[in-house]
Design a protein around this motif. Structure first.
Motif, PDB file in Angstrom:
ATOM      1  N   MET A   7       0.812  -1.213   0.000  1.00  0.00           N
ATOM      2  CA  MET A   7       0.000   0.000   0.000  1.00  0.00           C
ATOM      3  C   MET A   7       0.849   1.268   0.000  1.00  0.00           C
ATOM      4  O   MET A   7       0.425   2.304  -0.501  1.00  0.00           O
ATOM      5  N   ILE A   8       2.065   1.196   0.573  1.00  0.00           N
ATOM      6  CA  ILE A   8       2.894   2.397   0.584  1.00  0.00           C
ATOM      7  C   ILE A   8       3.917   2.393  -0.555  1.00  0.00           C
ATOM      8  O   ILE A   8       4.691   3.329  -0.685  1.00  0.00           O
ATOM      9  N   LEU A   9       3.895   1.340  -1.380  1.00  0.00           N
ATOM     10  CA  LEU A   9       4.743   1.321  -2.569  1.00  0.00           C
ATOM     11  C   LEU A   9       3.955   1.890  -3.746  1.00  0.00           C
ATOM     12  O   LEU A   9       2.848   1.433  -4.023  1.00  0.00           O
ATOM     13  N   PRO A  10       4.486   2.862  -4.455  1.00  0.00           N
ATOM     14  CA  PRO A  10       3.783   3.379  -5.632  1.00  0.00           C
ATOM     15  C   PRO A  10       3.534   2.274  -6.656  1.00  0.00           C
ATOM     16  O   PRO A  10       4.430   1.488  -6.960  1.00  0.00           O
ATOM     17  N   GLY A  11       2.300   2.212  -7.155  1.00  0.00           N
ATOM     18  CA  GLY A  11       1.993   1.293  -8.238  1.00  0.00           C
ATOM     19  C   GLY A  11       1.520  -0.082  -7.828  1.00  0.00           C
ATOM     20  O   GLY A  11       1.089  -0.860  -8.669  1.00  0.00           O
ATOM     21  N   ILE A  12       1.602  -0.434  -6.542  1.00  0.00           N
ATOM     22  CA  ILE A  12       1.193  -1.777  -6.116  1.00  0.00           C
ATOM     23  C   ILE A  12       0.052  -1.667  -5.118  1.00  0.00           C
ATOM     24  O   ILE A  12       0.150  -0.968  -4.117  1.00  0.00           O
ATOM     25  N   SER A  13      -1.036  -2.372  -5.388  1.00  0.00           N
ATOM     26  CA  SER A  13      -2.234  -2.291  -4.554  1.00  0.00           C
ATOM     27  C   SER A  13      -2.218  -3.331  -3.449  1.00  0.00           C
ATOM     28  O   SER A  13      -1.990  -4.515  -3.698  1.00  0.00           O
ATOM     29  N   GLY A  14      -2.469  -2.879  -2.210  1.00  0.00           N
ATOM     30  CA  GLY A  14      -2.521  -3.796  -1.079  1.00  0.00           C
ATOM     31  C   GLY A  14      -3.651  -4.800  -1.195  1.00  0.00           C
ATOM     32  O   GLY A  14      -3.494  -5.979  -0.859  1.00  0.00           O
ATOM     33  N   SER A  15      -4.828  -4.355  -1.673  1.00  0.00           N
ATOM     34  CA  SER A  15      -5.964  -5.265  -1.807  1.00  0.00           C
ATOM     35  C   SER A  15      -5.677  -6.342  -2.847  1.00  0.00           C
ATOM     36  O   SER A  15      -6.085  -7.496  -2.710  1.00  0.00           O
ATOM     37  N   PHE A  16      -4.934  -5.962  -3.906  1.00  0.00           N
ATOM     38  CA  PHE A  16      -4.575  -6.936  -4.928  1.00  0.00           C
ATOM     39  C   PHE A  16      -3.609  -7.976  -4.351  1.00  0.00           C
ATOM     40  O   PHE A  16      -3.703  -9.176  -4.666  1.00  0.00           O
ATOM     41  N   ILE A  17      -2.686  -7.541  -3.495  1.00  0.00           N
ATOM     42  CA  ILE A  17      -1.761  -8.471  -2.843  1.00  0.00           C
ATOM     43  C   ILE A  17      -2.533  -9.457  -1.964  1.00  0.00           C
ATOM     44  O   ILE A  17      -2.219 -10.652  -1.918  1.00  0.00           O
ATOM     45  N   LEU A  18      -3.563  -8.974  -1.275  1.00  0.00           N
ATOM     46  CA  LEU A  18      -4.388  -9.866  -0.446  1.00  0.00           C
ATOM     47  C   LEU A  18      -5.071 -10.930  -1.304  1.00  0.00           C
ATOM     48  O   LEU A  18      -5.202 -12.086  -0.889  1.00  0.00           O
ATOM     49  N   LEU A  19      -5.525 -10.533  -2.489  1.00  0.00           N
ATOM     50  CA  LEU A  19      -6.131 -11.504  -3.404  1.00  0.00           C
ATOM     51  C   LEU A  19      -5.113 -12.565  -3.806  1.00  0.00           C
ATOM     52  O   LEU A  19      -5.416 -13.766  -3.818  1.00  0.00           O
ATOM     53  N   ILE A  20      -3.894 -12.140  -4.125  1.00  0.00           N
ATOM     54  CA  ILE A  20      -2.854 -13.075  -4.549  1.00  0.00           C
ATOM     55  C   ILE A  20      -2.516 -14.051  -3.426  1.00  0.00           C
ATOM     56  O   ILE A  20      -2.333 -15.249  -3.650  1.00  0.00           O
ATOM     57  N   LEU A  21      -2.461 -13.552  -2.192  1.00  0.00           N
ATOM     58  CA  LEU A  21      -2.104 -14.390  -1.044  1.00  0.00           C
ATOM     59  C   LEU A  21      -3.250 -15.278  -0.582  1.00  0.00           C
ATOM     60  O   LEU A  21      -3.066 -16.125   0.302  1.00  0.00           O
TER      61      LEU A  21
END
Length: 331
Positions: free
Chosen positions: A171-185
């Motif tokens: 979420m604090i990295l430009p360009g990468i979505s935290g919610s999308f990471i949750l989906l991947i995990l």
């Protein structure tokens, strides 16, 4: 260093509004908005200042010294903007995601595309190393956007703790979505169910992981900015380029997750989707457990206009920032 005025804090709140608006849309990062509005490094520094030293200052020197150390008014102003944005724009963003997805994704595509040029200008040493960093950042972000979600829910508390750590870093990295990471995990469904059912244990474990990840990762990023500023900015601008794959407006959805199935507030979350050409764009309908596709208007003209608006907005923000006279720092 000049002391900040009320106008300065209102401007920070406005930037918080932008961060909140970005985080409401799965696939877009609030970190991107923080970066392009010029508060990214201050945000990292302020978060990393929440440490044992802050507790010692509170104990030895009192609340005023502690508040100054953690940049308290900056946090208050920023969080006010983020909260107001979540409350006021969540329904708007949800409506646009459901009814005008092409226009919404096109706007963010243009926004992030312009951000690549904006952020790239901040790279002081434009050498071969910075170029390699930019390419590496783009490749990593692109790879993340094409990762399939893990099968099933992650209901292990240890896994949820680490999911919280990784998602908040995204979420604090430009360009990468935290919610999308949750989906991947595979943790997205578990967390949504926990929130809906008020499972405080699951939510507390996730929040603890998020807090640990936020403090430790912000320190790492702050160190990188101090030691390798040009390379770090080059990599982050590469992240923006790689993330454009996720923001492409025309998608084919092949797998979904239904939140609140059978209830009036039923919501369909896209789990697996692939980019397609406008000519191949189709909408879908969930019939039972099957996705039924039908041809749809790709709205190319609307997409172009929204992308141009998003692109122009970045340079409008830059122009406004120059007119407002830079970024005063607090004493």
């Amino acid at each position: 260093m000049s002391k900040r005025t009320i106008k300065d804090y209102l401007l920070i709140s406005a930037k918080g509004l932008g961060m909140g608006a970005a985080d409401v849309v799965p696939g877009v990062s609030g970190g991107t908005v923080a970066f392009i509005t010029g508060i990214y490094e201050e945000l990292l520094t302020s978060i990393s200042n929440i440490n044992f030293k802050a507790i010692k200052i509170l104990n030895d020197e009192g609340v005023k010294a502690f508040w100054k150390h953690v940049n308290g008014w900056f946090f208050v102003s920023l969080l006010m903007g983020i909260v107001v944005s979540f409350v006021s724009l969540a329904k708007v963003a949800k409506y646009l995601m459901e009814h005008e997805p092409i226009a919404l994704w096109s706007f963010f595509f243009g926004l992030v595309a312009a951000s690549i040029f904006y952020v790239g200008k901040e790279v002081k040493n434009k050498d071969a190393k910075a170029g390699i960093g930019f390419i590496a950042g783009a490749a990593i972000a692109y790879y993340i956007t094409i990762l399939p979600p893990l099968t099933g829910d992650s209901d292990s508390l240890l896994m949820l703790f680490f999911a919280g750590m990784i998602a908040i870093c995204a979420m604090i990295l430009p360009g990468i979505s935290g919610s999308f990471i949750l989906l991947i995990l595979g943790a997205y469904q578990t967390l949504m169910i926990a929130i809906d059912s008020m499972d405080l244990v699951v939510f507390a474990v996730f929040a603890a992981g998020a807090g640990a990840g936020l403090i430790s990762f912000s320190r790492a990023l702050k160190w990188l900015f101090e030691k390798y500023e040009s390379m770090t900015i080059a990599v982050l601008s590469g992240f923006l380029l790689g993330s454009l794959n996720k923001l492409w407006p025309w998608k084919h959805v092949s797998e979904v997750y239904v939140k609140h199935a059978g209830e009036p507030k039923e919501e369909i979350v896209h789990l697996v989707e692939n980019n397609v050409l406008p000519s191949d764009y189709q909408t879908f309908e969930l019939v039972g457990d099957d996705l039924v596709y039908s041809s749809a208007d790709p709205q190319v003209a609307i997409a172009a206009v929204c992308a141009v608006v998003g692109f122009a907005l970045i340079f409008g923000i830059e122009f406004a920032a120059k007119k407002l006279g830079g970024k005063p720092e607090e004493k």
